[in-house]
Design a protein around this motif. Sequence first.
Motif, PDB file in Angstrom:
ATOM      1  N   ALA A  80     -14.431  54.163  11.310  1.00 31.12           N
ATOM      2  CA  ALA A  80     -14.148  53.224  10.455  1.00 31.12           C
ATOM      3  C   ALA A  80     -15.406  52.681   9.667  1.00 31.12           C
ATOM      4  O   ALA A  80     -15.345  52.307   8.544  1.00 31.12           O
ATOM      5  N   VAL A  81     -16.494  52.415  10.452  1.00 30.70           N
ATOM      6  CA  VAL A  81     -17.701  52.030   9.662  1.00 30.70           C
ATOM      7  C   VAL A  81     -18.229  53.290   8.857  1.00 30.70           C
ATOM      8  O   VAL A  81     -18.803  52.773   7.499  1.00 30.70           O
ATOM      9  N   ARG A  82     -17.996  54.537   9.046  1.00 34.40           N
ATOM     10  CA  ARG A  82     -18.510  55.581   8.013  1.00 34.40           C
ATOM     11  C   ARG A  82     -17.365  55.603   6.663  1.00 34.40           C
ATOM     12  O   ARG A  82     -17.916  55.681   5.639  1.00 34.40           O
ATOM     13  N   MET A  83     -16.240  55.075   7.004  1.00 38.26           N
ATOM     14  CA  MET A  83     -15.340  55.080   5.782  1.00 38.26           C
ATOM     15  C   MET A  83     -15.739  53.874   4.950  1.00 38.26           C
ATOM     16  O   MET A  83     -15.630  53.963   3.974  1.00 38.26           O
ATOM     17  N   LEU A  84     -16.066  52.740   5.598  1.00 36.12           N
ATOM     18  CA  LEU A  84     -16.250  51.523   5.033  1.00 36.12           C
ATOM     19  C   LEU A  84     -17.596  51.696   4.028  1.00 36.12           C
ATOM     20  O   LEU A  84     -17.679  51.569   2.883  1.00 36.12           O
ATOM     21  N   ASN A  85     -18.735  52.668   4.628  1.00 41.70           N
ATOM     22  CA  ASN A  85     -19.845  52.936   3.935  1.00 41.70           C
ATOM     23  C   ASN A  85     -19.637  53.924   2.761  1.00 41.70           C
ATOM     24  O   ASN A  85     -19.967  53.561   1.619  1.00 41.70           O
ATOM     25  N   ARG A  86     -18.675  54.635   2.832  1.00 43.44           N
ATOM     26  CA  ARG A  86     -18.288  55.591   1.847  1.00 43.44           C
ATOM     27  C   ARG A  86     -17.704  54.713   0.725  1.00 43.44           C
ATOM     28  O   ARG A  86     -18.150  55.089  -0.493  1.00 43.44           O
ATOM     29  N   ALA A  87     -16.905  53.905   0.861  1.00 47.45           N
ATOM     30  CA  ALA A  87     -16.382  53.090  -0.034  1.00 47.45           C
ATOM     31  C   ALA A  87     -17.072  52.110  -0.609  1.00 47.45           C
ATOM     32  O   ALA A  87     -17.320  51.988  -2.133  1.00 47.45           O
ATOM     33  N   LEU A  88     -18.268  51.560   0.071  1.00 49.72           N
ATOM     34  CA  LEU A  88     -19.232  50.446  -0.612  1.00 49.72           C
ATOM     35  C   LEU A  88     -19.968  51.505  -1.512  1.00 49.72           C
ATOM     36  O   LEU A  88     -20.440  50.978  -2.718  1.00 49.72           O
ATOM     37  N   LEU A  89     -20.464  52.511  -0.921  1.00 53.23           N
ATOM     38  CA  LEU A  89     -21.617  53.265  -1.754  1.00 53.23           C
ATOM     39  C   LEU A  89     -20.631  53.989  -3.152  1.00 53.23           C
ATOM     40  O   LEU A  89     -21.369  53.944  -4.216  1.00 53.23           O
ATOM     41  N   LYS A  90     -19.584  54.199  -3.061  1.00 58.69           N
ATOM     42  CA  LYS A  90     -18.726  54.558  -4.031  1.00 58.69           C
ATOM     43  C   LYS A  90     -18.425  53.501  -5.246  1.00 58.69           C
ATOM     44  O   LYS A  90     -18.707  53.652  -6.420  1.00 58.69           O
ATOM     45  N   THR A  91     -18.048  52.269  -4.616  1.00 55.91           N
ATOM     46  CA  THR A  91     -17.546  51.363  -5.686  1.00 55.91           C
ATOM     47  C   THR A  91     -18.606  50.491  -6.121  1.00 55.91           C
ATOM     48  O   THR A  91     -18.702  50.352  -7.408  1.00 55.91           O
ATOM     49  N   HIS A  92     -20.052  50.276  -5.589  1.00 56.37           N
ATOM     50  CA  HIS A  92     -21.011  49.616  -5.790  1.00 56.37           C
ATOM     51  C   HIS A  92     -22.164  50.307  -6.489  1.00 56.37           C
ATOM     52  O   HIS A  92     -23.016  49.833  -7.419  1.00 56.37           O
ATOM     53  N   TYR A  93     -22.387  51.580  -5.974  1.00 57.32           N
ATOM     54  CA  TYR A  93     -23.588  52.225  -6.213  1.00 57.32           C
ATOM     55  C   TYR A  93     -23.088  53.916  -6.864  1.00 57.32           C
ATOM     56  O   TYR A  93     -24.088  54.670  -6.786  1.00 57.32           O
ATOM     57  N   ASN A  94     -21.864  53.929  -7.416  1.00 57.32           N
ATOM     58  CA  ASN A  94     -21.642  55.077  -7.976  1.00 57.32           C
ATOM     59  C   ASN A  94     -21.886  56.500  -7.249  1.00 57.32           C
ATOM     60  O   ASN A  94     -22.265  57.333  -7.891  1.00 57.32           O
ATOM     61  N   ILE A  95     -21.808  56.409  -5.939  1.00 63.41           N
ATOM     62  CA  ILE A  95     -21.825  57.642  -5.101  1.00 63.41           C
ATOM     63  C   ILE A  95     -20.548  58.324  -4.948  1.00 63.41           C
ATOM     64  O   ILE A  95     -19.690  57.737  -4.098  1.00 63.41           O
ATOM     65  N   GLY A  96     -20.357  59.322  -5.624  1.00 66.31           N
ATOM     66  CA  GLY A  96     -18.868  60.022  -5.412  1.00 66.31           C
ATOM     67  C   GLY A  96     -18.751  60.660  -4.033  1.00 66.31           C
ATOM     68  O   GLY A  96     -17.543  60.745  -3.556  1.00 66.31           O
ATOM     69  N   PHE A  97     -19.863  61.312  -3.577  1.00 60.55           N
ATOM     70  CA  PHE A  97     -19.492  62.005  -2.225  1.00 60.55           C
ATOM     71  C   PHE A  97     -20.791  61.233  -1.141  1.00 60.55           C
ATOM     72  O   PHE A  97     -21.929  61.317  -1.727  1.00 60.55           O
ATOM     73  N   TRP A  98     -20.209  60.948   0.046  1.00 57.43           N
ATOM     74  CA  TRP A  98     -21.205  60.310   0.966  1.00 57.43           C
ATOM     75  C   TRP A  98     -20.618  60.868   2.303  1.00 57.43           C
ATOM     76  O   TRP A  98     -19.379  60.443   2.437  1.00 57.43           O
ATOM     77  N   ASP A  99     -21.576  61.464   2.997  1.00 56.04           N
ATOM     78  CA  ASP A  99     -21.139  61.451   4.508  1.00 56.04           C
ATOM     79  C   ASP A  99     -22.395  62.049   5.293  1.00 56.04           C
ATOM     80  O   ASP A  99     -23.283  62.290   4.639  1.00 56.04           O
ATOM     81  N   ILE A 100     -22.023  61.898   6.666  1.00 52.10           N
ATOM     82  CA  ILE A 100     -23.206  62.097   7.656  1.00 52.10           C
ATOM     83  C   ILE A 100     -22.696  62.885   9.015  1.00 52.10           C
ATOM     84  O   ILE A 100     -21.404  62.740   9.117  1.00 52.10           O
ATOM     85  N   PRO A 101     -23.555  63.767   9.197  1.00 53.21           N
ATOM     86  CA  PRO A 101     -23.293  64.572  10.490  1.00 53.21           C
ATOM     87  C   PRO A 101     -22.810  63.326  11.662  1.00 53.21           C
ATOM     88  O   PRO A 101     -23.563  62.248  11.849  1.00 53.21           O
ATOM     89  N   ALA A 102     -22.110  63.496  12.684  1.00 49.57           N
ATOM     90  CA  ALA A 102     -21.974  63.011  13.821  1.00 49.57           C
ATOM     91  C   ALA A 102     -23.056  62.384  14.634  1.00 49.57           C
ATOM     92  O   ALA A 102     -23.806  63.479  14.666  1.00 49.57           O
ATOM     93  N   ASN A 103     -23.295  61.277  15.098  1.00 48.75           N
ATOM     94  CA  ASN A 103     -24.338  60.850  15.890  1.00 48.75           C
ATOM     95  C   ASN A 103     -25.606  60.759  15.259  1.00 48.75           C
ATOM     96  O   ASN A 103     -26.664  60.505  15.720  1.00 48.75           O
ATOM     97  N   TYR A 104     -25.698  60.640  13.912  1.00 48.76           N
ATOM     98  CA  TYR A 104     -26.725  60.122  13.139  1.00 48.76           C
ATOM     99  C   TYR A 104     -26.456  58.715  12.695  1.00 48.76           C
ATOM    100  O   TYR A 104     -25.273  58.144  12.869  1.00 48.76           O
ATOM    101  N   LEU A 105     -27.477  57.970  12.420  1.00 46.92           N
ATOM    102  CA  LEU A 105     -27.261  56.415  12.026  1.00 46.92           C
ATOM    103  C   LEU A 105     -26.546  56.388  11.075  1.00 46.92           C
ATOM    104  O   LEU A 105     -26.813  56.942  10.015  1.00 46.92           O
ATOM    105  N   CYS A 106     -25.572  55.440  11.041  1.00 50.23           N
ATOM    106  CA  CYS A 106     -24.722  55.046  10.013  1.00 50.23           C
ATOM    107  C   CYS A 106     -24.871  53.612   9.771  1.00 50.23           C
ATOM    108  O   CYS A 106     -24.614  52.706  10.268  1.00 50.23           O
TER     109      CYS A 106
END
Length: 308
Positions: free
Chosen positions: A50-76
């Motif tokens: 859920a936190v990762r999906m929220l970050n993805r939405a925030l970066l897309k909506t506010h900072y124009n980042i169309g793709f964002w994801d991180i591997p499991a077990n890295y700092l989110c």
Amino acid sequence: MATKTKLHPRNQHSDGYDFTRLVADLPELEAFTTRNPAGQTTIDFKNPEAVRMLNRALLKTHYNIGFWDIPANYLCPPIPGRVDYIHYLADLLADGNNQAIPRGRDIKVLDIGTGASLVYPLIGQSEYGWHFTGTDIDAGALKSAKRICQSNNLDIKLRRQNERESIFRGVIEPRDLFHITMCNPPFHASIEQANKGTQRKWRNLGEGPSKKLNFGGQNAELWCPGGEIGFIARMVEQSTEIADQCLWFTSLVSKKDNLQTLNRILRKANVADTKTVEMAQGQKVSRFIAWTFIQKDRRSSFFESTRK
């Protein structure tokens, strides 16, 4: 200094999250939303997906980042606090630029330990157009950061730090000039301390013992020999070797009690100026320290020398 309780005035998240807008921009977020006791839309912050999906939405909506994801077990990372660091750095730079916030690619920023999320360069480039160089010791983190850059067609330099004890050595080249460096250092001194911190965070979230941390984290992100003080002390020592190549060196400091020791280390390094900048998000207070070897009457000329 007065204790802050609010995010920076320019922080786009000062009024909380607009879930209607976020879900409209990223419909996948809706499956992770829920209602709090007050009837407001939120997410389960104990759920890493859920936190990762929220970050993805925030970066897309506010900072124009169309793709964002991180591997499991890295700092989110929680986005609003990271945004605050960027805005207060802008204020710090404005102080030596006739009180005007410097914008554009001529402003060079070094992000030490940029991480798999690449969050600081993404925000700083979007908000101010700065050009970033990100360094990291972890190959997996740099692979993730490179993927984010390529997917969004971003011009961000990425450099591998091959020596664990080095901060600037090996990644700063002789012709490099930076207006500011930034860092979110590992704050535990050992893996045992990191594990205790994990358990404490889960207890604070109302959960029982767990080996997981809701925001994840690799060993290099969570701990290093000497902990936070040891890491920043090495940063100060090595900054003396590139004193004329950077206007301001900065680092987050998670523990307020560490400031006295760190300021003593800075005095011994004969810096020209130091600042401690406090930030806040509700009841959580954070801060960063900044130091420079360049005298105040020479700081405006640093901007002139780096303009193309």
